[in-house]
Motif scaffolding. Structure first.
Motif, short mmCIF file in Angstrom:
data_model
loop_
_atom_site.label_atom_id
_atom_site.label_comp_id
_atom_site.label_asym_id
_atom_site.label_seq_id
_atom_site.Cartn_x
_atom_site.Cartn_y
_atom_site.Cartn_z
N GLU A 144 0.85 -1.18 0.00
CA GLU A 144 0.00 0.00 0.00
C GLU A 144 0.89 1.23 0.00
N SER B 32 -1.34 6.97 -1.33
CA SER B 32 -2.46 7.29 -0.42
C SER B 32 -2.61 8.76 -0.05
N PRO B 33 -2.72 9.65 -1.05
CA PRO B 33 -2.95 11.06 -0.71
C PRO B 33 -4.39 11.27 -0.24
N ASN B 34 -4.65 12.49 0.23
CA ASN B 34 -6.00 12.81 0.71
C ASN B 34 -6.73 13.62 -0.35
N HIS C 266 3.60 13.50 0.03
CA HIS C 266 3.20 12.18 -0.45
C HIS C 266 4.13 11.63 -1.53
N HIS D 295 -4.54 3.79 -0.84
CA HIS D 295 -5.53 3.95 0.24
C HIS D 295 -5.84 5.44 0.41
N GLY E 176 -7.20 9.00 1.21
CA GLY E 176 -7.93 9.58 2.35
C GLY E 176 -9.18 10.25 1.81
N TYR F 163 -10.38 6.35 11.50
CA TYR F 163 -9.27 5.96 10.62
C TYR F 163 -8.79 4.55 11.00
N ASP G 61 -8.79 1.01 8.89
CA ASP G 61 -7.56 0.26 8.64
C ASP G 61 -7.68 -1.19 9.11
N TYR H 263 2.96 -1.34 4.34
CA TYR H 263 2.31 -0.03 4.38
C TYR H 263 3.41 1.01 4.32
N THR I 23 4.01 4.78 4.72
CA THR I 23 3.42 6.07 5.13
C THR I 23 4.47 6.86 5.91
N GLN J 66 3.08 7.73 11.67
CA GLN J 66 1.94 6.80 11.82
C GLN J 66 2.38 5.45 12.39
N HIS K 27 0.12 4.10 15.15
CA HIS K 27 -1.18 3.70 14.57
C HIS K 27 -1.08 2.30 13.97
N PHE K 28 -0.03 2.06 13.19
CA PHE K 28 0.06 0.75 12.54
C PHE K 28 0.37 -0.36 13.54
N1 ARG Z 1 -4.11 9.30 3.71
C1 ARG Z 1 -3.15 9.12 4.76
C2 ARG Z 1 -2.29 10.37 4.91
O1 ARG Z 1 -2.19 11.13 4.01
C3 ARG Z 1 -2.25 7.96 4.53
C4 ARG Z 1 -2.91 6.61 4.52
C5 ARG Z 1 -2.03 5.56 5.01
N2 ARG Z 1 -2.57 4.27 4.92
C6 ARG Z 1 -3.34 3.66 5.79
N3 ARG Z 1 -3.71 2.43 5.55
N4 ARG Z 1 -3.78 4.27 6.83
O2 ARG Z 1 -1.68 10.56 5.94
#
Ligand code: ARG
Length: 610
Positions: A147, A150-152, A161, A187, A189, A348, A352, A370, A372, A376, A379-380
């Motif tokens: 993965e 994964s931009p928002n 990113h 993934h 956002g 979030y 996940d 992953y 990122t 994070q 979180h993971f």
């Molecule tokens: N969209 C998130 C960001 O910009 C990153 C996502 C990471 N992936 C995940 N599975 N949470 O910070």
């Protein structure tokens, strides 16, 4: 060799360090194992269980291509000096007369191996036969989910990113090269309260009092910049009117409940964003198999929450549902994770968790990666641990590759103002700067306008990507144009330039190079290239296993330097004799293939002329 070059030469010798795991490497391990077993049989070694054999590249190539410290490890058990044990093992290895080893030395308890020139030559022939498949692996049964990016949505694609996008793509490419079945996931956002804020803003500031037709027109013409502005404005208004937070929540709730209007506006924001993202992926030469944003998991959340309850993992806490972790030797004690907020909204984290379950079921992967930001990490850890507690994990390996930040010190782009730095602007600037270099170069003059543009793209974008990839993922990067486009340093243009140099040598020579090479009197420079180039399969493996594409950059830089050193001191097309010419052309061809392979794995282009 001129003294100046000699200094440079030794510098590379010393820099050519520790790339591990590979082909010749495995042969040598076997040779050592056999010697140890023989010594055990004759009673020369008394230890029953032998330790694992580890071999490395000595930092200094003058000490050999590989070295093992096995004798040092055995001293205690054997009750003898390491140097003595090393001698005994070395003489046993010598007795095997392995064709791949030319010289063996026992030095200070280490045993150093020098690969035979014949072996190196045959490997060079293999490179020219296998071309871009050199170092690749046949299809295996292994599967990996990567993965990345994964931009928002509703925000421009920021430089933040870039790292995930290029590191993730390189990891994907590497595993594919090693025969794994790869699944790439973006993934996005695209869910959560921030989207409630955007919806509220569009509804209030753009669509109020408009009829259906006008609304459609407005939505169609929204731009990312405008969405970004609306988001910033929301926060300005919020400072004066905290109640707005509730309005945003309401709008997100509507979206979650499938309200038609909310959904429709949200779809527009997503389409607009994806259009921009696609444009960037095109520029970056990035292809991600599946775009499954956070919203994709929405309909699985209820199920997942139920399962956590049923399995006794979720706990009520002040109206919310959380997961508590117990002390664990691998993770320590993790703080609780929020599964469902007191207002009923999922998080979030919940999404996940659902994504883990989906990916395990859907792809049956051996590894889930992953990529990122490093922030994070916690979180993971929480997500992976929760998946374990839920009993979903049976041997899959979870890997979070956390990357560091970009820092901009001076110049046009600056992070001090706190604004997002738009990646597209950075890339356009890179192309412009590369174009200037090409216009000033000699080769540039022979290129058509279109070719110049193509090369400028390859060099500018390659430069930005390589600069990113050449850093260890976890370290921060100081953004510096001089480094990115430095024609003399560890940069894409330098490597691309070396590739083009090889291509031009081969083109000038014009002939195909086949047949056995009998050349024997290698110069130091020629030998250096041979000894480096055959490491490529190992480097690719180690880069994949450690999720560190930067190892490919270190390697390709060393190789390019070695080639340029050779180029400066040797005649190639007009070499002193036919054998030398044939060999040097083959060497050039080999270097070209391996540079192309390396940069290809990093999704960086190699123009033939530069
Ligand atoms: N969209 C998130 C960001 O910009 C990153 C996502 C990471 N992936 C995940 N599975 N949470 O910070």
């Amino acid at each position: 060799m001129p003294t100046q070059l000699r200094g440079h030469f030794y510098l590379i010798l010393i820099r050519a360090k520790c790339y591990t795991q590979g082909m010749i490497r495995e042969d040598i391990k076997e040779i050592i194992a056999k010697a140890l077993a023989d010594l055990q049989k004759t009673g020369a070694l008394t230890s029953g269980d032998l330790p694992e054999i580890k071999i490395e590249h000595p930092e200094d190539l003058r000490l050999g291509d590989y070295a093992t410290n096995i004798a040092l490890i055995l001293t205690k058990k054997e009750g003898k000096k390491a140097s003595e044990i090393a001698e005994v093992i070395a003489s046993k290895i010598k007795a095997q007369n392995a064709k791949s080893i030319e010289k063996l030395e026992a030095v200070k308890g280490f045993i150093n191996f020098f690969i035979s020139k014949n072996y190196l030559l045959r490997e060079l022939e293999t490179i020219t036969e296998e071309k871009e498949r050199y170092g690749a692996e046949k299809e295996t049964k292994k599967r990996i989910v990567v993965e990345y990016s994964s931009p928002n949505i509703a925000k421009s694609f920021g430089i933040g990113h870039l790292r995930s996008t290029v590191i993730g793509q390189a990891i994907y490419n590497l595993y594919q090269f090693l025969g794994w079945k790869c699944f790439g996931i973006n993934h996005l956002g695209d869910w959560g309260t921030p989207h409630g804020k955007i919806l509220y803003q569009i509804k209030e500031k753009k669509l109020k009092g408009k009829n259906e037709k006008e609304k459609e027109e407005i939505l169609k013409n929204l731009t990312i910049e405008e969405l970004e502005r609306l988001y910033v404005d929301f926060h300005k208004d919020l400072a004066a009117n905290p109640k707005l937070q509730d309005r945003a929540r309401e709008w997100f709730k509507k979206l979650e409940q499938g309200d038609r209007e909310a959904k429709e506006i949200w779809e527009y924001t997503k389409t607009i964003s994806l259009r921009e993202f696609e444009r960037l992926y095109d520029l970056l030469d990035v292809r991600i198999d599946s775009v499954w944003g956070e919203s994709f998991y929405e309909n699985m959340l209820k199920d997942v929450v139920e399962e956590t309850k049923k399995k006794g993992i979720a706990k009520e806490s002040q109206g919310a549902l959380i997961i508590e972790y117990s002390e664990n030797p691998d993770t320590g004690k993790l703080p609780p994770a929020m599964l469902v907020k007191s207002d009923g909204a999922t998080t979030y984290f919940t999404r996940d968790l659902a994504a883990v379950r989906y990916r395990i079921r859907e792809f049956k992967p051996d590894i889930l990666v992953y990529e990122t930001g490093v922030e994070q990490t916690l979180h993971f850890r929480q997500v992976f641990e929760a998946a374990r507690m839920l009993g979903w994990v049976s041997g899959e390996k979870f890997v979070h590759v956390g990357h560091g930040l970009y820092r901009f010190e001076h110049g046009k782009f600056s992070t001090r103002s706190g604004e997002t730095i738009h990646l597209e602007e950075v890339l356009r600037e890179a192309i412009l700067r590369a174009r200037k270099i090409i216009d000033a170069s000699e080769t540039g003059r022979g290129l058509s306008e279109e070719e110049k543009e193509d090369v400028a793209r390859a060099v500018g974008i390659g430069g930005v990507k390589y600069n990113d990839l050449s850093h260890n993922p976890s370290s921060d990067i100081i953004f510096d144009w001089d480094k990115i486009l430095n024609l003399k340093g560890n940069s894409a243009p330098y490597i691309q330039y070396t590739y083009a140099r090889c291509a031009s040598v081969l083109k000038k020579a014009g002939e195909k190079n086949n047949g056995e090479i009998k050349y024997k009197d290698f110069s130091l420079e020629e030998l250096l290239i041979l000894r480096l180039i055959v490491r490529f399969p190992e480097v690719a493996r180690e880069a994949a296993e450690t999720f560190s594409p930067n190892l490919l950059c270190n390697f390709v830089f060393d190789l390019a330097q070695a080639y340029n050193l050779f180029y400066a001191s040797h005649r190639i097309g007009d070499a002193e004799n036919n054998e030398a010419k044939k060999f040097r052309l083959l060497l050039t061809q080999g270097v070209a293939h391996v540079i192309k392979n390396c940069l290809g794995l990093l999704s960086i282009k190699t123009p033939e002329r530069l």
